[in-house]
Design a protein around this motif. Structure first.
Motif, PDB file in Angstrom:
ATOM      1  N   LYS A   3     -11.983   2.567  -8.553  1.00 26.23           N
ATOM      2  CA  LYS A   3     -13.048   3.554  -8.592  1.00 26.23           C
ATOM      3  C   LYS A   3     -12.715   4.647  -7.571  1.00 26.23           C
ATOM      4  CE  LYS A   3     -16.740   0.954  -7.683  1.00 26.23           C
ATOM      5  NZ  LYS A   3     -18.082   0.319  -7.814  1.00 26.23           N
ATOM      6  N   SER A   4     -13.500   5.707  -7.589  1.00 23.79           N
ATOM      7  CA  SER A   4     -13.326   6.752  -6.585  1.00 23.79           C
ATOM      8  C   SER A   4     -13.674   6.164  -5.205  1.00 23.79           C
ATOM      9  CB  SER A   4     -14.258   7.919  -6.919  1.00 23.79           C
ATOM     10  OG  SER A   4     -14.189   8.887  -5.917  1.00 23.79           O
ATOM     11  N   PRO A   5     -12.997   6.492  -4.124  1.00 20.91           N
ATOM     12  CA  PRO A   5     -11.945   7.503  -4.028  1.00 20.91           C
ATOM     13  C   PRO A   5     -10.529   6.980  -4.379  1.00 20.91           C
ATOM     14  CG  PRO A   5     -12.441   6.658  -1.851  1.00 20.91           C
ATOM     15  CD  PRO A   5     -13.384   5.982  -2.803  1.00 20.91           C
ATOM     16  N   CYS A   6     -10.385   5.661  -4.599  1.00 14.84           N
ATOM     17  CA  CYS A   6      -9.036   5.123  -4.817  1.00 14.84           C
ATOM     18  C   CYS A   6      -8.372   5.715  -6.065  1.00 14.84           C
ATOM     19  CB  CYS A   6      -9.071   3.602  -4.939  1.00 14.84           C
ATOM     20  SG  CYS A   6      -9.666   2.780  -3.462  1.00 14.84           S
ATOM     21  N   GLY A  20      -8.348   8.449  -7.537  1.00 12.15           N
ATOM     22  CA  GLY A  20      -7.707   9.755  -7.447  1.00 12.15           C
ATOM     23  C   GLY A  20      -6.891   9.929  -6.180  1.00 12.15           C
ATOM     24  N   CYS A  21      -6.620   8.825  -5.482  1.00 14.44           N
ATOM     25  CA  CYS A  21      -6.007   8.927  -4.151  1.00 14.44           C
ATOM     26  C   CYS A  21      -4.485   8.936  -4.242  1.00 14.44           C
ATOM     27  CB  CYS A  21      -6.459   7.751  -3.288  1.00 14.44           C
ATOM     28  SG  CYS A  21      -5.794   7.800  -1.605  1.00 14.44           S
ATOM     29  N   SER A  22      -3.863   9.803  -3.450  1.00 13.02           N
ATOM     30  CA  SER A  22      -2.393   9.907  -3.471  1.00 13.02           C
ATOM     31  C   SER A  22      -1.740   8.671  -2.839  1.00 13.02           C
ATOM     32  CB  SER A  22      -1.961  11.153  -2.701  1.00 13.02           C
ATOM     33  OG  SER A  22      -2.380  11.051  -1.350  1.00 13.02           O
ATOM     34  N   GLU A  23      -2.527   7.868  -2.124  1.00 18.11           N
ATOM     35  CA  GLU A  23      -1.945   6.698  -1.446  1.00 18.11           C
ATOM     36  C   GLU A  23      -2.178   5.394  -2.205  1.00 18.11           C
ATOM     37  OE1 GLU A  23      -2.547   7.024   3.081  1.00 18.11           O
ATOM     38  OE2 GLU A  23      -3.884   8.559   2.277  1.00 18.11           O
ATOM     39  N   LYS A  24      -2.701   5.496  -3.422  1.00 18.26           N
ATOM     40  CA  LYS A  24      -3.088   4.256  -4.118  1.00 18.26           C
ATOM     41  C   LYS A  24      -1.903   3.361  -4.456  1.00 18.26           C
ATOM     42  CE  LYS A  24      -3.418   6.194  -8.807  1.00 18.26           C
ATOM     43  NZ  LYS A  24      -4.331   6.457  -9.930  1.00 18.26           N
ATOM     44  N   SER A  25      -0.718   3.950  -4.602  1.00 18.57           N
ATOM     45  CA  SER A  25       0.433   3.096  -4.902  1.00 18.57           C
ATOM     46  C   SER A  25       1.075   2.553  -3.624  1.00 18.57           C
ATOM     47  CB  SER A  25       1.462   3.854  -5.736  1.00 18.57           C
ATOM     48  OG  SER A  25       1.881   4.999  -5.019  1.00 18.57           O
ATOM     49  N   THR A  26       0.569   2.987  -2.475  1.00 18.56           N
ATOM     50  CA  THR A  26       1.064   2.485  -1.189  1.00 18.56           C
ATOM     51  C   THR A  26       0.238   1.287  -0.724  1.00 18.56           C
ATOM     52  OG1 THR A  26       1.576   4.762  -0.601  1.00 18.56           O
ATOM     53  CG2 THR A  26       1.619   3.145   1.188  1.00 18.56           C
ATOM     54  N   ASP A  27      -1.100   1.428  -0.822  1.00 15.36           N
ATOM     55  CA  ASP A  27      -1.946   0.348  -0.285  1.00 15.36           C
ATOM     56  C   ASP A  27      -2.814  -0.327  -1.343  1.00 15.36           C
ATOM     57  OD1 ASP A  27      -4.194   2.048  -0.670  1.00 15.36           O
ATOM     58  OD2 ASP A  27      -3.905   2.940   1.300  1.00 15.36           O
ATOM     59  N   PHE A  28      -2.714   0.118  -2.583  1.00 14.12           N
ATOM     60  CA  PHE A  28      -3.418  -0.524  -3.706  1.00 14.12           C
ATOM     61  C   PHE A  28      -4.934  -0.619  -3.468  1.00 14.12           C
ATOM     62  CE2 PHE A  28       0.638  -2.635  -2.645  1.00 14.12           C
ATOM     63  CZ  PHE A  28       1.423  -2.020  -3.595  1.00 14.12           C
ATOM     64  N   GLY A  29      -5.461   0.309  -2.659  1.00 15.95           N
ATOM     65  CA  GLY A  29      -6.902   0.284  -2.404  1.00 15.95           C
ATOM     66  C   GLY A  29      -7.317  -0.754  -1.378  1.00 15.95           C
ATOM     67  N   GLY A  30      -6.318  -1.411  -0.751  1.00 15.16           N
ATOM     68  CA  GLY A  30      -6.632  -2.384   0.300  1.00 15.16           C
ATOM     69  C   GLY A  30      -6.976  -3.749  -0.273  1.00 15.16           C
ATOM     70  N   CYS A  31      -7.895  -4.408   0.411  1.00 18.54           N
ATOM     71  CA  CYS A  31      -8.171  -5.814   0.138  1.00 18.54           C
ATOM     72  C   CYS A  31      -9.451  -5.968  -0.685  1.00 18.54           C
ATOM     73  CB  CYS A  31      -8.308  -6.525   1.479  1.00 18.54           C
ATOM     74  SG  CYS A  31      -8.928  -8.184   1.345  1.00 18.54           S
ATOM     75  N   ASP A  51     -19.093  -5.014  -3.481  1.00 19.41           N
ATOM     76  CA  ASP A  51     -18.408  -4.810  -4.765  1.00 19.41           C
ATOM     77  C   ASP A  51     -16.900  -4.868  -4.539  1.00 19.41           C
ATOM     78  OD1 ASP A  51     -17.248  -3.995  -7.141  1.00 19.41           O
ATOM     79  OD2 ASP A  51     -18.541  -2.229  -7.398  1.00 19.41           O
ATOM     80  N   ALA A  52     -16.266  -5.866  -5.172  1.00 17.74           N
ATOM     81  CA  ALA A  52     -14.833  -6.073  -4.953  1.00 17.74           C
ATOM     82  C   ALA A  52     -13.981  -4.933  -5.505  1.00 17.74           C
ATOM     83  CB  ALA A  52     -14.394  -7.400  -5.583  1.00 17.74           C
ATOM     84  N   ALA A  53     -14.549  -4.094  -6.376  1.00 19.17           N
ATOM     85  CA  ALA A  53     -13.764  -2.974  -6.927  1.00 19.17           C
ATOM     86  C   ALA A  53     -13.879  -1.715  -6.075  1.00 19.17           C
ATOM     87  CB  ALA A  53     -14.206  -2.681  -8.363  1.00 19.17           C
ATOM     88  N   ASN A  54     -14.665  -1.776  -5.023  1.00 18.94           N
ATOM     89  CA  ASN A  54     -14.759  -0.616  -4.133  1.00 18.94           C
ATOM     90  C   ASN A  54     -13.499  -0.457  -3.303  1.00 18.94           C
ATOM     91  OD1 ASN A  54     -17.271   0.424  -4.773  1.00 18.94           O
ATOM     92  ND2 ASN A  54     -18.365  -0.830  -3.249  1.00 18.94           N
ATOM     93  N   CYS A  55     -13.305   0.742  -2.809  1.00 21.26           N
ATOM     94  CA  CYS A  55     -12.268   0.994  -1.805  1.00 21.26           C
ATOM     95  C   CYS A  55     -12.520   0.065  -0.614  1.00 21.26           C
ATOM     96  CB  CYS A  55     -12.393   2.456  -1.375  1.00 21.26           C
ATOM     97  SG  CYS A  55     -11.294   2.955  -0.045  1.00 21.26           S
ATOM     98  N   ASP A  56     -11.461  -0.520  -0.099  1.00 22.64           N
ATOM     99  CA  ASP A  56     -11.566  -1.332   1.121  1.00 22.64           C
ATOM    100  C   ASP A  56     -12.193  -0.468   2.226  1.00 22.64           C
ATOM    101  OD1 ASP A  56     -11.039  -2.663   3.545  1.00 22.64           O
ATOM    102  OD2 ASP A  56      -9.102  -3.424   2.858  1.00 22.64           O
ATOM    103  N   PRO A  57     -13.295  -0.923   2.821  1.00 25.19           N
ATOM    104  CA  PRO A  57     -13.961  -0.062   3.816  1.00 25.19           C
ATOM    105  C   PRO A  57     -13.137   0.188   5.076  1.00 25.19           C
ATOM    106  CG  PRO A  57     -14.965  -2.238   3.775  1.00 25.19           C
ATOM    107  CD  PRO A  57     -14.014  -2.188   2.614  1.00 25.19           C
ATOM    108  N   ALA A  58     -12.031  -0.546   5.249  1.00 20.82           N
ATOM    109  CA  ALA A  58     -11.150  -0.236   6.382  1.00 20.82           C
ATOM    110  C   ALA A  58     -10.540   1.157   6.234  1.00 20.82           C
ATOM    111  CB  ALA A  58     -10.041  -1.285   6.493  1.00 20.82           C
TER     112      ALA A  58
END
Lengths: 97, 379
Positions: free
Chosen positions: B306-309, B311-322, B332-339
């Motif tokens: 989901k947003s912001p992941c 559309g994020c340019s770093e999504k292939s680096t950190d996969f949206g975190g944990c 919500d497990a599909a949210n961007c990792d709050p870290a």
């Protein structure tokens, strides 16, 4: 690459004790395994490390690979030196004690 | 334990390169950051048998697993450990034992050597007896030091894993010196990740940014001094990074954990996420579990983002975190990792840091059956 800055031809590298080097069928390649890690090696890297057995000198490794690969001999030598330097730096190989 | 900072540098090409068998959740220690489930005691009667574990090993090897961690709980509590190591070694795994050291007596150490065990990761919680014993809830320090020396004497490569928390972070110098003196090959100073028991105790365990920076400076100095003699990993806590960890190198890409009851998991903590089903090797082939099961497909790739992941340019680096952290801290497990500082929920992290710095004397909850209810962890 400057030959004189390279690895002495009479050194006999061997795989360092922390590492396990072997062929891996499921990857169709040689791999280096170590605590918590895996390195998949491309063909030439695998062929070089296969000869790092403490018996082959660097000169012998180069001579054999010059027979194996179709590349110009000078390029093979440079490639081997470069890869061995990386391997020493990463601690994958050491000189036979 | 595979984790952020682990050294696997290889595209798995869809294969579960890293297999972790959590042979049991049983453990003689009561660590305050234990990553086993809060209701770990419910699994004791469901542990896989020796033959069932062997079948898992056979299947995983044919799927392309290479690195194998025997973990837990405390894997030494399984009497069949040596048998499983020998079997796995015969299949071509690189076998790692991940242990607290409790139960690793000289006979078993030698038996594991004969069985073909490749390396041992031993945990140590501090450089002094009193603090170690306090953190693990039992008298273990002297035994661990003895085990560490015997592991080296037996000729194993050794990783010393030190979970880093507020209570021991100022001992980094002493821990480095101890590791050097023992002759460990890899020292892993791993700031703990906050799930399960660690999350329950977060206010009391989370170090301050200043403490982490100081510890990191000491690590840098030690690296310069020791060179290749000892490799030092310093896993910094994602709470202070501003970016999430590339958790498990992406969901269902290279990591496969089998829990004591045979559940196939994309990571060891994943059962904290509500609403997922965890099928086991008792009902399904490993091939189906890895490739086809809804659990492994749930967050594989980036379609689920989901947003912001998304559309994020770093999504292939950190996969949206944990995914576990996203669930535990945002619901919500599909949210961007709050870290991640880009997460609209990032304030839960900054607030946790503030709460931790304000609560010096909060008592620690030790891992004990019934000491925590899962409900306590739901935000």
């Amino acid at each position: 690459m400057n030959e004189s800055a390279s690895i002495a031809p009479d050194r006999r590298p061997e795989i360092a004790p922390l590492f396990l080097f072997r062929w891996e069928d499921t990857q169709s390649s040689y791999v280096l395994l170590y605590p918590e890690g895996v390195v998949k090696l491309n063909d030439s890297a695998g062929e070089i490390l296969k000869r790092c057995d403490g018996e082959h000198t660097v000169a012998a490794v180069i001579a054999e690979l010059q027979q194996t690969f179709a590349e110009p001999p000078e390029r093979v030598a440079t490639g081997v030196h470069r890869f061995l330097e990386v391997s020493y730096a990463k601690g994958w190989i050491r000189d036979r004690a | 334990m595979p984790k952020d900072g682990s050294a696997i540098a290889l595209d798995g090409q869809g294969r579960p390169l890293w297999l972790v068998l959590e042979l049991t959740y049983r453990c003689p220690l009561k660590c305050v950051w234990c990553n086993n489930p809060l209701d770990f005691d419910r699994y004791a009667s469901k542990e896989l048998s020796t033959d069932e574990w062997k079948d898992v090993l056979r299947q995983a090897r044919s799927l392309g697993s290479l690195q194998l961690g025997f973990s837990g709980g405390e894997p030494m509590l399984r009497d069949d450990l040596e048998e499983l190591v020998e079997f796995a070694n015969g299949l071509g795994f690189y076998t790692n034992l991940i242990t607290s050291g409790i139960g690793l007596n000289e006979d078993r150490l030698q038996a594991l050597k004969r069985a073909g065990l490749k390396q041992i990761q031993l945990s140590l919680q501090s450089a002094d007896r009193k603090l170690t014993n306090e953190l693990v809830g039992t008298r273990a320090h002297d035994l661990k030091i003895d085990v560490a020396r015997r592991i080296k004497a037996a000729g194993f490569p050794m990783v010393l894993n030190v979970p880093v928390v507020r209570q021991n972070i100022e001992q980094v110098d002493r821990i480095l010196a101890l590791a050097e003196e023992i002759g460990v090959d890899y020292l892993e100073l791993a700031n703990i990740q906050y799930y399960n028991w660690a999350l329950l105790n977060r206010e009391a365990l989370l170090p301050s940014r200043a403490q982490i920076e100081l510890a990191e400076q000491k690590v840098q100095a030690a690296r310069a001094r020791l060179g290749k003699r000892m490799t030092i990993y310093f896993v910094i806590p994602d709470y202070y990074e501003g970016r999430p960890k590339a958790c498990m190198n992406g969901w269902g890409t290279i990591h496969l954990t089998i829990a004591p009851d045979g559940a196939a998991l994309p990571c060891q903590e994943v059962r904290v996420i509500d609403g997922l089903e965890f099928p086991t090797v008792r009902e399904h082939s490993l091939e189906w579990l890895w490739n086809e099961s809804p659990l492994f497909r749930k967050f594989r790739g980036d379609e689920w983002m989901k947003s912001p992941c998304s559309g994020c340019s770093e999504k292939s680096t950190d996969f949206g975190g944990c995914r576990c952290q996203a669930f535990l801290l945002t619901g919500d497990a599909a949210n961007c990792d709050p870290a991640c500082s880009k997460s609209p929920h990032h304030s839960v992290i900054t607030e946790a840091i503030a709460a931790a710095s304000a609560s010096i004397d909060r008592p620690l909850v030790h891992r004990l059956a019934g000491a925590a209810e899962p409900a306590e962890l739901t935000p």
